[in-house]
Design an enzyme around this catalytic site. Structure first.
Site, mmCIF file in Angstrom:
data_model
loop_
_atom_site.group_PDB
_atom_site.id
_atom_site.type_symbol
_atom_site.label_atom_id
_atom_site.label_comp_id
_atom_site.label_asym_id
_atom_site.label_seq_id
_atom_site.Cartn_x
_atom_site.Cartn_y
_atom_site.Cartn_z
ATOM 1 N N LYS A 296 0.195 4.278 -0.367
ATOM 2 C CA LYS A 296 -0.443 5.489 0.168
ATOM 3 C C LYS A 296 -0.189 6.682 -0.765
ATOM 4 C CE LYS A 296 0.073 3.469 4.684
ATOM 5 N NZ LYS A 296 -0.036 3.621 6.105
ATOM 6 N N SER B 222 2.993 -2.336 10.324
ATOM 7 C CA SER B 222 4.443 -2.417 10.573
ATOM 8 C C SER B 222 5.010 -3.807 10.294
ATOM 9 C CB SER B 222 4.769 -1.963 12.008
ATOM 10 O OG SER B 222 4.371 -0.623 12.193
ATOM 11 N N GLU C 199 -5.772 -5.016 10.149
ATOM 12 C CA GLU C 199 -4.783 -3.971 10.406
ATOM 13 C C GLU C 199 -5.122 -3.268 11.722
ATOM 14 O OE1 GLU C 199 -2.655 -2.797 6.530
ATOM 15 O OE2 GLU C 199 -4.283 -1.415 6.868
ATOM 16 N N ASN D 250 0.873 -1.175 0.000
ATOM 17 C CA ASN D 250 0.000 0.000 0.000
ATOM 18 C C ASN D 250 0.910 1.225 0.000
ATOM 19 O OD1 ASN D 250 -1.775 2.073 0.472
ATOM 20 N ND2 ASN D 250 -2.275 1.475 2.576
ATOM 21 N N GLY E 291 2.072 2.158 10.761
ATOM 22 C CA GLY E 291 3.047 3.245 10.661
ATOM 23 C C GLY E 291 3.671 3.637 11.990
ATOM 24 N N HIS F 246 -9.602 1.272 4.369
ATOM 25 C CA HIS F 246 -8.354 1.428 5.137
ATOM 26 C C HIS F 246 -8.617 2.339 6.336
ATOM 27 C CE1 HIS F 246 -4.280 2.570 6.212
ATOM 28 N NE2 HIS F 246 -3.886 1.482 5.585
ATOM 29 N N GLU G 276 -7.013 4.682 7.566
ATOM 30 C CA GLU G 276 -6.775 6.110 7.318
ATOM 31 C C GLU G 276 -7.971 6.751 6.632
ATOM 32 O OE1 GLU G 276 -3.012 5.617 5.360
ATOM 33 O OE2 GLU G 276 -2.092 5.087 7.278
HETATM 34 C C1 PEP Z 1 -0.959 0.136 5.959
HETATM 35 O O1 PEP Z 1 -1.192 1.324 6.064
HETATM 36 O O2 PEP Z 1 -1.703 -0.569 5.280
HETATM 37 C C2 PEP Z 1 0.197 -0.390 6.674
HETATM 38 C C3 PEP Z 1 0.202 -1.655 6.976
HETATM 39 O O3 PEP Z 1 1.195 0.491 6.979
HETATM 40 P P1 PEP Z 1 2.591 0.170 7.693
HETATM 41 O O4 PEP Z 1 3.134 -1.133 7.116
HETATM 42 O O5 PEP Z 1 3.481 1.332 7.364
HETATM 43 O O6 PEP Z 1 2.326 0.054 9.151
#
Ligand code: PEP
Length: 250
Positions: free
Chosen positions: A11, A212, A167, A9, A173, A96, A98
């Site tokens: 972003k 992460s 998630e 992803n 993040g 997602h 976000e």
């Molecule tokens: C995401 O936003 O889908 C995600 C998993 O981000 P990160 O790996 O940076 O935590």
């Protein structure tokens, strides 16, 4: 046997030329995505044409990060499933955290988008996950069951076409990863919730972990019985680390 799926992803990162360069590196590092793992890159809308061209002749799938549920009309700034399909997009991330957090996305709109994505033949990656506060106040299970039930309502016959990404919002993040035991517990809950909705297809749904994920923890996470891949944010922007996660998924 569920095929492991690892999706990046990206972003709001990468201009079209940068996307093409990163894809060239990912192609080299993953044997063109021909590696026993389903590899996908979900790029910003503006990078889709360049990414589609850069992916030509590879087995790497192309995804978007959002879409509108209507086919067309007066929805300024929005993009429909058919518009994505027309550009060669095969996957789309929906719901997602976000988008839920910053753009007021709800279980209801995620459900509308899911139905539109399935109708257009896109493979949806539906994101669910609890916040830190919800986990700490004992609401995690209720939140996950509600999201899965409401986001996927009415799509029971298409379960096997849907990818779910668990998630935990507190892990995105932040550098904080759920332990593989914590993640497996929620993945099993998601699968049990799916089984109540359609017992015949619950075992076929791929459930990715996201939050992460990096080369150091990917193998441990994906070794768990209900963790069928990863949705990768930060680590997907570096070809070597993304490829190492793909490798760990083999
Ligand atoms: C995401 O936003 O889908 C995600 C998993 O981000 P990160 O790996 O940076 O935590």
């Amino acid at each position: 046997m569920r095929k492991t799926i690892v999706a990046g992803n990206w972003k709001m990162n990468k201009l079209p030329s940068e996307a093409a360069a990163l894809i060239a590196d990912i192609r080299k590092a993953t044997n063109d995505g021909d590696c026993g793992v389903e590899v996908v890159v979900c790029v910003p809308f503006t990078a889709i044409p360049a990414a589609a061209e850069a992916l030509e002749g590879s087995s790497i799938g192309l995804g978007a990060q959002n879409m509108h549920w209507k086919a067309s009309g007066a929805y300024t700034g929005e993009i429909s499933a058919d518009m994505l399909k027309d550009l060669g997009v095969q996957y789309v991330i929906l719901g997602h955290s976000e988008r839920r957090q910053y753009f007021a996305e709800t279980d209801e709109t995620v459900n509308l988008k899911l139905k539109a994505a399935l109708a257009a033949g896109l493979t949806p990656i539906v994101c669910v996950g609890e916040t830190l506060e919800e986990r700490e106040t004992g609401k995690m299970q209720d939140v996950i069951v509600r999201q899965v039930t409401e986001d996927l309502a009415g799509c029971q016959e298409d379960f096997e076409k849907i990818v779910i990404a668990y998630e935990p919002v507190w892990a995105i993040g932040t550098g904080k990863t759920a332990t593989s035991t914590q993640a497996q517990e929620v993945h099993a809950l998601i699968r049990a919730t799916l089984a109540k909705m359609n017992p015949a297809q619950a075992e076929k749904v791929r459930i990715q972990y996201g939050g992460s994920m990096k080369p150091e923890n990917a193998g441990d996470l994906m070794a768990k019985p209900d963790i069928d891949g990863g949705l990768i944010g930060g680590a997907a922007l570096v070809a070597a680390s993304f490829a190492a996660i793909v490798e760990a998924g083999k």
